[in-house]
Every structure is written in C-alpha cells, then in structure tokens.
Design an enzyme around this catalytic site. Structure first.
Site, PDB file in Angstrom:
ATOM      1  CG  ASP A  33      -2.129   0.942   0.960  1.00  0.00           C
ATOM      2  OD1 ASP A  33      -2.053   1.776   0.026  1.00  0.00           O
ATOM      3  OD2 ASP A  33      -3.137   0.863   1.682  1.00  0.00           O
TER       4      ASP A  33
HETATM    5  C1  BGC Z   1      -4.857   3.425  -0.102  1.00  0.00           C
HETATM    6  C2  BGC Z   1      -4.978   2.427  -1.228  1.00  0.00           C
HETATM    7  C3  BGC Z   1      -4.800   3.155  -2.546  1.00  0.00           C
HETATM    8  C4  BGC Z   1      -3.449   3.846  -2.536  1.00  0.00           C
HETATM    9  C5  BGC Z   1      -3.152   4.616  -3.794  1.00  0.00           C
HETATM   10  C6  BGC Z   1      -3.587   4.223  -0.191  1.00  0.00           C
HETATM   11  O1  BGC Z   1      -3.567   5.244   0.748  1.00  0.00           O
HETATM   12  O2  BGC Z   1      -4.931   2.747   1.137  1.00  0.00           O
HETATM   13  O3  BGC Z   1      -6.220   1.792  -1.193  1.00  0.00           O
HETATM   14  O4  BGC Z   1      -4.929   2.250  -3.599  1.00  0.00           O
HETATM   15  O5  BGC Z   1      -3.406   4.763  -1.467  1.00  0.00           O
HETATM   16  O6  BGC Z   1      -3.956   5.744  -3.883  1.00  0.00           O
END
Ligand code: BGC
Length: 814
Positions: free
Chosen positions: A231
């Site tokens: 993530d």
């Molecule tokens: C989120 C993800 C997301 C990623 C990219 C993160 O903060 O938890 O779900 O895909 O950011 O935006």
C-alpha cells in the site's frame, strides 16, 4: 511491446539487468508507474485507483480524470450478484485501458468488522464468503478485459484510525475463518495479478514484511504467483519485505530503498535468488499488463446504463406495507438535499470524478412525466451536519401538502472517508429530526437511507416503507427512482447486520485501537455474533424485500457423509416459488450449523447462495453445492481445516434469521478433539470476552502496547509533537500537505487533538480534506523518507530521531 514468449523474455531481461536495475524494478518510478528500462525496450506499467471506478490521477490533489462511478463495494455487495460485479469490473477495465492503465487498485476484501470503520463503504461485507466471491467476480471482470487487479488491503486492516501503526491482534481461527477467508476466496476464485499488502502490523509484524502472510499462506498454501505491491507508503523495512515476499514498493521512495536492497545483496544479507524471484514476478506483470494497447474504452453512455442497473440492484427494501412502488399520481414530496446534491461515493483514494451525475429529483420528475407533481424541500444541508430547524419546518410543510413523502437521509460525505473512522453510528441529529417531522406531517412517508455502512435507525418501524440506497454511484439517483416506481423490482439483500445499537456489536468494546487493536470477539463478527449471542437486531444479515413474495420448501440433502472422502460434497436442493403477482428475484441463502462437539462455533454460517429469477406463479428447483470447507472449522492444533464428526443442520432461507427450510446430515471424519482453550462449551457474550479468553485464543499472553517513547521510525508525527522539535516538524509537514492537496487547515491547525474535528462533525463537508488532516498527524516518521522523493534520507531520519529522543519531555511546552 508485444511478448509472445513471456518466460523467455523474463529470463533474457533478468539476465541483462544490472544489480541496480534489478533493485530498481522493485519500486515505482513515481506515484503511479513502474520503471521502464529503455535499452531493453521495456515499458512502464501504469496503475490507478479503483475500486468502484477509475481514478486516474490528474496530479491535482485527489482528483482523477472523468470515469464512470459505480456503486461502492458496500452497495454492490447488496446485489449478492457475482455476475453483476463481473460486469462492473469489465467496464472499469475498459475505461482503464482507454487511459493506458494496466492495473486497477481494487477490489478491497477487508471484512466489515465494525460499522464505524471509515472505509467500510469500500468493502463488501461482514461475511467472508460473500465478500470473497464478489471480490473474485470483480477481479475476473477486470482481468478478462486485460487489466490486472490489485486485491487489497491484505490483511486485518479493519479500521482507518492509526492504520499505519495499529497492531491487529487476531487469533488464528479468526484470521483463517474470517479475515483471511475473504482474501482466500478472492485469490482462489479470481487469481488477481497483484495483491496489495496493508499498512498495519498483524500480530506484531508489519504486513509489508510478514513472510507467513505474503509467502506461506498467499503463495505456498493458496497457490498464487502474482506480485505483492505495498500500500502507498506501507513499507517498514524494505529488505525484510523483500525476503518476506513484497515485490513492488509503491510509490517510489526516490531510490533510497532500492539502495538498501543493493546494499543487502552486496553484503549477503539478501540472497540474489530472492531478489531475482521478485524481479521475475514484476517482469511477468509488466509483460502481461503494461497496457501498451489502449482499448476502445469510452462507452460513457453504456457504462452509465450499467451503473444505473447496478445502483438499482444494490438497493435493499427493508420494510414496506404496500406504499411502494409509488403510484405516479397526485403530489409526491421529495425531501432531502441528497435528492439534488447526491451522496453517491466515499472520500479518499477511491473518489471518482463521475462522467455525469443523476439526481433523484430529476430522475423522478422525468419518469412520472405529467402524471404526478413532484415537489421538493432540502431539509438539511447536504455537505454537513449543521442543525437547521428552519429547513425542518419547511420540509414538514412541503410534506404535509403532498399525497406521499419520500425522505432521503443518511451520512454526509464528511462522515465516511478513508483515513479516519466514524465517531458514532447515528445519523446527524438534523436528519433524525427531519424524519420525525415528516412522519408527523404525513402518514404516507417513505424513508430512504444513504450511506456506506450500517447506521442506528431508531425510528425504523414508523415509516410506511424504508429503503436502503447505499452509495449508488453516479446513476444512484436514477437507479433509486427505478426502484421507488417499481420499474425495477428490488432484490438487494443486506450484506451486513443492522444492529439496534452500536454497543450491541461484539467488537464495540475493542474498536478502534490505537497502537494495538485487540480482536477479542474473534470469529464472532456480524451475524455470527448476533445470532450466536441471541441479540435482537434492527435488520438481520441477508434481509431484503421486493414487490413480490417467495416460498422456499422441499429441501433435500444428498451426497457423501464421509467428510474425509476425496470429492466429498453435499447437494442442497430446494424449490423456490414466486407466490406474488410480479416477476422478481429471490436470493436463496444456505447457512450451516455445526455440531459444536469439538470447538465453539457460530450458531450459523453462510456457506452458499443463489439468485433465482421467477415470473409470478413460477417454481424452480435450485441446487447449491456444499463442499468439505462448508462444514469445516480451522483447527489450531492441526493448523488445518477440520470437520467435526457429528450432526450438521443446513438452514435455507431469506436472511440469517428468516429460515424457511431445514434438514440435517450426520458426517463422519477421523478428526479427533484436541484440548484447545476456550473449549466447545465456551459461549460468546460481552462478559466472556475477557483478557484470559483472548490470551487463550491467541495462544500467548496479550503483548503490551508499544510505549510512546523512545521515539522510533514508527512514531507518528502527532506522537513526536509531544516534544518541541516534533511539534515544529508536525506544523511544517502539515502546512506543506495542506498546500499540496489544496485543503484548508482545521481550526486547531496541525495540533488539533480532536482526531478529526471537521471529519466526523461534518463541518467542512469534505471527507477528503479530513483524510489529509488525519494522514499527516498519523504519519509515521519513516513516511517522511518513503514519501519524500529521496529528499529526506534514512540518515536524516536517524539524526532527527536522535534529536527527538534527546529532548526531555518536560521541555515539551517550550
Ligand atoms: C490506499 C490504497 C490506494 C493507494 C493509492 C492508499 O492510501 O490505502 O487503497 O490504492 O493509497 O492511492
């Protein structure tokens, strides 16, 4: 780049890459792409957010270019319709291809452990089978159109507050039977191109470096061979992550972690084979999904039509005394600002810029044409929870003058977002008051509730009909009009229990955590808790009505009774009949009740379901197959799925509490009871969730929560703000983030301690803004390096930590 022989290309490329280049393949080039290697003709792979529509970043805060916004996962889940989820996935993929995006970051398969998790709208259900099957279907839709999925957030990431550091303490059974099971169904059924590891630690180890999670379970047991992507900013120790099976770090950390990988290979701390294993996987992903051939995409109109169908399929009719479908006659008062300024998705990384936006008021007027007069009053301000008695009074007058009133209430945008949790389970007081006032003004009142997770609805028994619209996406308004007018016969079913009170939830005493989250309720999540403890609920899991009625009877069970025999399965056969006057769809749900001879178990668990569409008077036989797993529990003595020998009851019905047919079967198996505490006689209840019982389930003492000092790379900015240099640091980072995301600072500035003063109170109307406020305060110090594009180094962080730790706490008020 077209590659016919992927494996040949992967080996040739791997052989030609330098050590630096190989390490470089294991992180992005920037926020949204992998690195290209020009001399090898290797393109970059672009990724973009989902999961309920494409968010291809425009580089302007959280904004994305226009894309179809479908109902969020919490809504889509209420369709109980994997085919629909697959269609939605395929449509998102077509739009992704048109933008040259090769991997869409979704779906999310986290379990709705507690109704207040801020990101529940992005998740499907409290039940792992329903969640995992719908996630698998969405993945299949994306991937059949040539776009990779990223199943997220793996694993045990069930609250937003403190998500970067909160250690989820989950016992082995709860992990296997609930939290991992959702991912397991999705991985086995969908084979996603990538899996995104979550931010949090699980049982003391960060998900991003959890070898058991990323390799033992995900690959060795489930047979999956894709790429694990972090993530965004979830990496803690990059080299440990590499060893554990985290291939791709996102976003780019400015080469700083690549250098750590190189260094580790040089010193022998990381075996070259492990790096090569990771690079091979990344190369395969790039070869397959780099998105070089942009698709036709577009299809704005067709995708809007699909979004409308999906919105209508997501709606759940909770009560109805016959007032619905609405007669298109006389005067219909539509009350609620959401009828003109729709609430249709949640805030955060999943926020789609819709291609168009239907409103209920316009859609209803268009559908009834000249046959009825549709009036309107706002009743509240759409963007916040402010008290406005004047709007309530006006709404009551408009309602009183109509033949029927439809009141649209729910959660304002600022209540539901990635990055923070809801503070309570109620609607804004203004909305509750509005419902009361309209009910008093007009006996013919229908209430429609909008939101991404369960709310307390104290007045639920009083309207003539109650409809849950979920977060319906860009066509939510028209889809809702279709259901209200009966153009579509609703067939949605709740994918989560609606309790009477928030405090009824088993997890409520243990949610949210800060540095540590104790999952004391173990496997008793959602209806597994309510139905085992025997608590009354507002609406049970699986509940939903339509404009016709169904009978389910003639149950038969056939199949093997030796659960150890290869290919063991039981066939559940029932006859479903449409006993009403319009065609419609029943969702037949099969629950299994285990013997509870060897272990404690939930009273019933969903093990299969089927949608059956029938014309009036029509009957059909439906068969649902239950395999060995449907009868099994996770044994912590053998670390395997085991079937208790004994009598199993198969309950078939229209919700977890509306059982229409039941039958029993006695199964044999060689499984022998092991002395595992707490034993089969243990019955869950709030009083039973003791520290002792939890420690027994964990199989060890409950670890102490990590102390705030000494500060380390995982201390958050709000924690280090306890000393003067940390306070300055927080203020600086906060100011920069406000500028970068174009967000207004909160009244208390960086130091506001409310944990979301604007967020849950809804005073700023922007969940996205509150997400940034929370994100900064809860950023661990390592985030400064990971998100600093190489400008703030690990060495700078060491120096900073030295300074912060040297600073005496007593001088913190300086
Ligand atoms: C989120 C993800 C997301 C990623 C990219 C993160 O903060 O938890 O779900 O895909 O950011 O935006």
């Amino acid at each position: 780049m077209e590659v016919d022989d992927v494996e040949g290309w992967v080996e040739a490329t791997l052989g030609a890459l330098t050590l630096d280049e190989k390490a470089g393949m294991c992180s992005g080039a920037d926020f949204w792409t992998t690195k290209a290697v020009a001399r090898m003709g290797m393109p970059a792979l672009a990724v973009a957010d989902g999961p309920h529509g494409l968010r291809k970043s425009t580089g302007d805060g959280l904004r994305g270019s226009a894309a179809t916004c479908f109902p969020t996962a919490s809504g889509l889940a209420c369709s109980w319709d994997p085919e629909l989820a697959e269609e939605v996935g395929a449509a998102i993929a077509r739009e992704a291809r048109a933008h040259g995006v090769g991997v869409v970051l979704g779906p999310g398969a986290n379990i709705k452990r507690h109704p207040l998790c801020g990101r529940n709208f992005e998740y499907f259900s409290e039940d792992p089978l329903l969640s995992g099957q719908l996630a698998a279907a969405l993945i299949n839709g994306l991937q059949r159109e040539g776009v990779g999925a990223s199943l997220k957030h793996y694993a045990a990431n069930n609250q937003e507050g403190w998500r970067n550091v909160a250690d989820s303490l989950v016992d082995e059974r709860a992990l296997r039977e609930i939290y991992l099971a959702s991912f397991e169904h999705a991985v086995r059924g969908g084979d996603p191109a990538t899996v995104m590891c979550s931010y949090n630690p699980l049982n003391g180890t960060y998900a991003s470096e959890h070898e058991w999670l990323l390799t033992t379970v995900l690959r060795d047991e489930w047979g999956w061979d894709g790429v694990v992507v972090s993530d965004w900013g979830a990496v803690n120790d990059r080299v440990a992550g590499m060893r554990a099976g985290l291939e791709l770090e996102m976003p780019a950390s400015g080469g700083l972690n690549d250098a750590r990988i190189v260094q580790a290979v040089r010193t022998g701390a990381l075996a070259t084979e492990l790096l090569d294993r990771g690079v091979r996987r990344v190369l395969r992903l790039v070869a397959r999904y780099h998105g070089g051939a942009a698709g036709a995409g577009g299809a704005v109109d067709a995708h809007h039509v699909l979004a409308r169908r999906a919105a209508a399929a997501s709606a759940v009719l909770l009560t109805n005394d016959g007032v619905l479908p609405l007669a298109p006659a006389g005067t219909i008062a539509v009350i609620g600002a959401f009828a003109t300024e729709p609430r249709y998705q949640g805030a955060g990384s999943s926020q789609v810029t819709p291609t168009r936006l239907d409103t209920l008021l316009d859609a209803l007027r268009a559908e009834v044409g000249g046959r009825a007069t549709v009036t309107h009053a706002a009743g509240y301000e759409a963007a916040n929870a402010r008290e406005r008695p004047d709007l309530v009074d006006e709404a009551a007058r408009v309602a009183a003058a109509a033949d029927v009133a439809v009141v649209l209430v729910g959660l304002p945008a600022s209540f539901e977002s990635e990055g923070f949790d809801r503070r309570h389970m109620r609607l804004p007081a203004q909305h509750d008051r509005l419902v009361e006032a309209v009910l008093a003004a007009n006996a013919n009142t229908v209430v429609v509730v909008v939101g991404g997770s369960a709310c307390e609805l104290p007045w639920a028994e009083r309207p003539r009909a109650l409809l849950l619209a979920n977060l319906g996406g860009q066509a939510g308004g028209s889809g809702l009009a279709d259901v209200l007018l009966g153009t579509v016969n609703p067939s949605g079913r709740l994918a989560e229990t609606y309790p009477l009170h928030q405090s009824d939830h088993g997890a409520d005493g243990w949610f949210p955590g800060r540095r540590q989250v104790q999952y004391r309720e173990s496997i008793y999540v959602g209806y597994r808790w309510f139905d085992t403890v025997g608590l009354d609920v507002r609406f049970p899991f699986g509940h939903g009505l339509g404009y016709t009625t169904f009978a389910i009877d003639d149950i038969t069970l056939t199949g093997g009774t030796d659960a150890d025999a290869p290919g063991f399965a039981q066939q559940v056969r029932v006859t479903v009949s449409n006993t009403g006057t319009v065609e419609g769809t029943e969702v037949v749900q099969v629950y299994v009740r285990g013997p509870r001879a060897v272990v404690h178990r939930p009273d019933r668990e969903l093990r299969g379901f089927a949608r059956v569409h029938l014309t009036p008077g029509e009957s059909r036989q439906v068969t649902i197959t239950l395999d060995r797993r449907a009868f099994a529990y996770w044994c912590v003595a053998t670390h395997a799925w085991e079937v208790e020998p004994g009598s199993y009851e198969v309950l078939v019905g229209a919700s977890s509490r509306d059982i229409r047919a039941r039958a029993s079967v006695t199964l044999t198996s060689a499984h022998v009871a092991a002395a595992v505490a707490p034993g089969a006689g243990w019955v869950p209840s709030p009083a039973a969730l003791t520290a002792e019982a939890f420690a027994a389930m964990l199989g060890r003492a409950i670890p102490a929560e990590r102390p705030a000092r000494p500060f380390d790379v995982n201390s958050t900015l709000s924690e280090v703000a306890a000393v003067w240099p940390g306070k300055k640091l927080l203020a600086t980072v906060y100011a920069q983030a406000m500028k970068q995301y174009g967000v207004a600072p909160e009244p208390g500035g960086a130091g506001a301690t409310s944990g979301g003063s604007s967020g849950s109170d809804g005073s700023d109307g922007s969940g996205g803004g509150s997400m940034v406020h929370h994100g900064v305060r809860e950023l661990p110090l390592r985030g400064l390096v990971l998100l600093g594009r190489g400008k703030f180094t690990w060495r700078s962080l060491d120096r900073l930590l030295w300074l912060l730790n040297k600073w005496p706490a007593r001088r913190s008020r300086a």
